[in-house]
Design a protein around this motif. Structure first.
Motif, PDB file in Angstrom:
ATOM      1  N   CYS A 194       0.657  -1.136   0.127  1.00 43.01           N
ATOM      2  CA  CYS A 194       0.022  -0.035  -0.176  1.00 43.01           C
ATOM      3  C   CYS A 194       1.045   1.271   0.074  1.00 43.01           C
ATOM      4  O   CYS A 194       2.189   1.167   0.018  1.00 43.01           O
ATOM      5  N   GLY A 195       0.144   2.290   0.079  1.00 45.62           N
ATOM      6  CA  GLY A 195       1.003   3.609   0.035  1.00 45.62           C
ATOM      7  C   GLY A 195       1.666   3.913   1.114  1.00 45.62           C
ATOM      8  O   GLY A 195       2.797   4.634   1.112  1.00 45.62           O
ATOM      9  N   HIS A 196       1.183   3.339   2.262  1.00 50.12           N
ATOM     10  CA  HIS A 196       2.097   3.488   3.775  1.00 50.12           C
ATOM     11  C   HIS A 196       3.528   2.946   3.471  1.00 50.12           C
ATOM     12  O   HIS A 196       4.634   3.267   3.764  1.00 50.12           O
ATOM     13  N   CYS A 197       3.530   1.654   2.694  1.00 47.72           N
ATOM     14  CA  CYS A 197       4.500   0.831   2.453  1.00 47.72           C
ATOM     15  C   CYS A 197       5.614   1.474   1.434  1.00 47.72           C
ATOM     16  O   CYS A 197       6.720   1.792   1.834  1.00 47.72           O
ATOM     17  N   VAL A 198       5.046   2.568   0.430  1.00 50.74           N
ATOM     18  CA  VAL A 198       5.789   3.127  -0.369  1.00 50.74           C
ATOM     19  C   VAL A 198       6.580   4.295   0.401  1.00 50.74           C
ATOM     20  O   VAL A 198       7.789   4.699   0.346  1.00 50.74           O
ATOM     21  N   ARG A 199       5.784   5.016   1.360  1.00 53.66           N
ATOM     22  CA  ARG A 199       6.077   6.157   2.133  1.00 53.66           C
ATOM     23  C   ARG A 199       7.300   5.637   3.102  1.00 53.66           C
ATOM     24  O   ARG A 199       8.435   6.257   3.296  1.00 53.66           O
ATOM     25  N   ALA A 200       6.986   4.522   3.669  1.00 55.40           N
ATOM     26  CA  ALA A 200       8.004   3.907   4.611  1.00 55.40           C
ATOM     27  C   ALA A 200       9.480   3.574   3.832  1.00 55.40           C
ATOM     28  O   ALA A 200      10.371   3.810   4.594  1.00 55.40           O
ATOM     29  N   VAL A 201       9.385   2.893   2.872  1.00 55.82           N
ATOM     30  CA  VAL A 201      10.671   2.700   2.187  1.00 55.82           C
ATOM     31  C   VAL A 201      11.131   3.771   1.595  1.00 55.82           C
ATOM     32  O   VAL A 201      12.572   3.932   1.834  1.00 55.82           O
ATOM     33  N   THR A 202      10.527   4.701   1.087  1.00 57.33           N
ATOM     34  CA  THR A 202      11.083   6.129   0.588  1.00 57.33           C
ATOM     35  C   THR A 202      11.852   6.777   1.618  1.00 57.33           C
ATOM     36  O   THR A 202      12.869   7.309   1.446  1.00 57.33           O
ATOM     37  N   GLN A 203      10.978   6.962   2.918  1.00 55.64           N
ATOM     38  CA  GLN A 203      11.562   7.579   4.004  1.00 55.64           C
ATOM     39  C   GLN A 203      12.801   7.059   4.470  1.00 55.64           C
ATOM     40  O   GLN A 203      13.694   7.842   4.982  1.00 55.64           O
ATOM     41  N   ALA A 204      12.712   5.533   4.712  1.00 59.88           N
ATOM     42  CA  ALA A 204      13.976   4.920   5.207  1.00 59.88           C
ATOM     43  C   ALA A 204      15.357   5.240   4.232  1.00 59.88           C
ATOM     44  O   ALA A 204      16.254   5.532   4.872  1.00 59.88           O
ATOM     45  N   ILE A 205      15.013   5.096   3.053  1.00 60.32           N
ATOM     46  CA  ILE A 205      16.136   5.524   2.195  1.00 60.32           C
ATOM     47  C   ILE A 205      16.722   6.840   2.152  1.00 60.32           C
ATOM     48  O   ILE A 205      17.884   6.970   2.080  1.00 60.32           O
ATOM     49  N   ARG A 206      15.581   7.663   2.205  1.00 63.89           N
ATOM     50  CA  ARG A 206      16.174   9.183   2.162  1.00 63.89           C
ATOM     51  C   ARG A 206      16.646   9.551   3.551  1.00 63.89           C
ATOM     52  O   ARG A 206      17.503  10.248   3.672  1.00 63.89           O
ATOM     53  N   ALA A 207      16.373   8.744   4.742  1.00 63.04           N
ATOM     54  CA  ALA A 207      17.123   9.004   6.038  1.00 63.04           C
ATOM     55  C   ALA A 207      18.622   8.783   5.727  1.00 63.04           C
ATOM     56  O   ALA A 207      19.598   9.367   6.248  1.00 63.04           O
ATOM     57  N   LEU A 208      18.746   7.604   4.788  1.00 58.80           N
ATOM     58  CA  LEU A 208      20.219   7.185   4.472  1.00 58.80           C
ATOM     59  C   LEU A 208      21.012   8.435   3.777  1.00 58.80           C
ATOM     60  O   LEU A 208      22.105   8.644   3.760  1.00 58.80           O
ATOM     61  N   ASP A 209      20.263   8.656   2.803  1.00 58.44           N
ATOM     62  CA  ASP A 209      20.663   9.403   1.592  1.00 58.44           C
ATOM     63  C   ASP A 209      19.641  10.547   1.039  1.00 58.44           C
ATOM     64  O   ASP A 209      18.579  10.141   0.444  1.00 58.44           O
ATOM     65  N   PRO A 210      19.712  11.842   1.665  1.00 56.82           N
ATOM     66  CA  PRO A 210      18.254  12.684   1.329  1.00 56.82           C
ATOM     67  C   PRO A 210      18.487  12.957  -0.055  1.00 56.82           C
ATOM     68  O   PRO A 210      17.247  13.519  -0.597  1.00 56.82           O
ATOM     69  N   GLN A 211      19.346  12.586  -0.955  1.00 58.94           N
ATOM     70  CA  GLN A 211      19.344  13.178  -2.258  1.00 58.94           C
ATOM     71  C   GLN A 211      18.821  11.884  -3.209  1.00 58.94           C
ATOM     72  O   GLN A 211      18.950  12.060  -4.345  1.00 58.94           O
ATOM     73  N   ALA A 212      18.652  10.629  -2.265  1.00 61.73           N
ATOM     74  CA  ALA A 212      18.236   9.606  -2.985  1.00 61.73           C
ATOM     75  C   ALA A 212      17.028   9.819  -4.004  1.00 61.73           C
ATOM     76  O   ALA A 212      16.065  10.325  -3.728  1.00 61.73           O
ATOM     77  N   THR A 213      16.981   9.161  -5.415  1.00 59.38           N
ATOM     78  CA  THR A 213      15.714   9.085  -6.052  1.00 59.38           C
ATOM     79  C   THR A 213      15.077   7.822  -5.777  1.00 59.38           C
ATOM     80  O   THR A 213      15.963   6.773  -5.932  1.00 59.38           O
ATOM     81  N   VAL A 214      13.810   7.665  -5.420  1.00 58.21           N
ATOM     82  CA  VAL A 214      13.322   6.295  -4.862  1.00 58.21           C
ATOM     83  C   VAL A 214      11.960   5.936  -5.827  1.00 58.21           C
ATOM     84  O   VAL A 214      11.217   6.887  -5.890  1.00 58.21           O
ATOM     85  N   GLN A 215      11.957   5.102  -6.791  1.00 59.37           N
ATOM     86  CA  GLN A 215      10.655   4.419  -7.452  1.00 59.37           C
ATOM     87  C   GLN A 215      10.146   3.126  -6.837  1.00 59.37           C
ATOM     88  O   GLN A 215      11.040   2.261  -6.987  1.00 59.37           O
ATOM     89  N   VAL A 216       8.789   3.127  -6.354  1.00 54.25           N
ATOM     90  CA  VAL A 216       8.555   1.681  -5.781  1.00 54.25           C
ATOM     91  C   VAL A 216       7.425   1.318  -6.765  1.00 54.25           C
ATOM     92  O   VAL A 216       6.414   2.052  -6.958  1.00 54.25           O
ATOM     93  N   ASP A 217       7.295   0.230  -7.104  1.00 56.29           N
ATOM     94  CA  ASP A 217       6.390  -0.427  -7.858  1.00 56.29           C
ATOM     95  C   ASP A 217       5.900  -1.771  -7.055  1.00 56.29           C
ATOM     96  O   ASP A 217       6.324  -2.712  -6.889  1.00 56.29           O
ATOM     97  N   LEU A 218       4.585  -1.521  -6.460  1.00 57.84           N
ATOM     98  CA  LEU A 218       3.998  -2.368  -5.510  1.00 57.84           C
ATOM     99  C   LEU A 218       3.863  -3.682  -6.391  1.00 57.84           C
ATOM    100  O   LEU A 218       3.941  -4.905  -5.827  1.00 57.84           O
TER     101      LEU A 218
END
Length: 65
Positions: free
Chosen positions: A12-36
């Motif tokens: 779901c969308g919550h999963c997308v946000r959780a993964v995106t935020q986790a990666i951006r916490a490590l690298d704020p400049q990261a580009t993240v694309q999630v395909d559920l």
């Protein structure tokens, strides 16, 4: 550098946000694309692949590769 992960447990969308935020916490400049539907996460980041995978795992998802 582009990294592609197969990640199970996302549904779901919550999963997308959780993964995106986790990666951006490590690298704020990261580009993240999630395909559920494909269970795929594409990350453009200079961070090492294992660190990105660990960030996803820390959110409770399984990184298959």
């Amino acid at each position: 550098m582009k990294h592609v992960f197969t990640v199970t447990g996302m549904s779901c969308g919550h999963c997308v946000r959780a993964v995106t935020q986790a990666i951006r916490a490590l690298d704020p400049q990261a580009t993240v694309q999630v395909d559920l539907d494909a269970q795929r996460v594409e990350v453009e980041s200079e961070q090492p692949r294992p660190a990105l995978a660990d960030a996803i795992r820390d959110e409770g998802y399984t990184v298959v590769d």
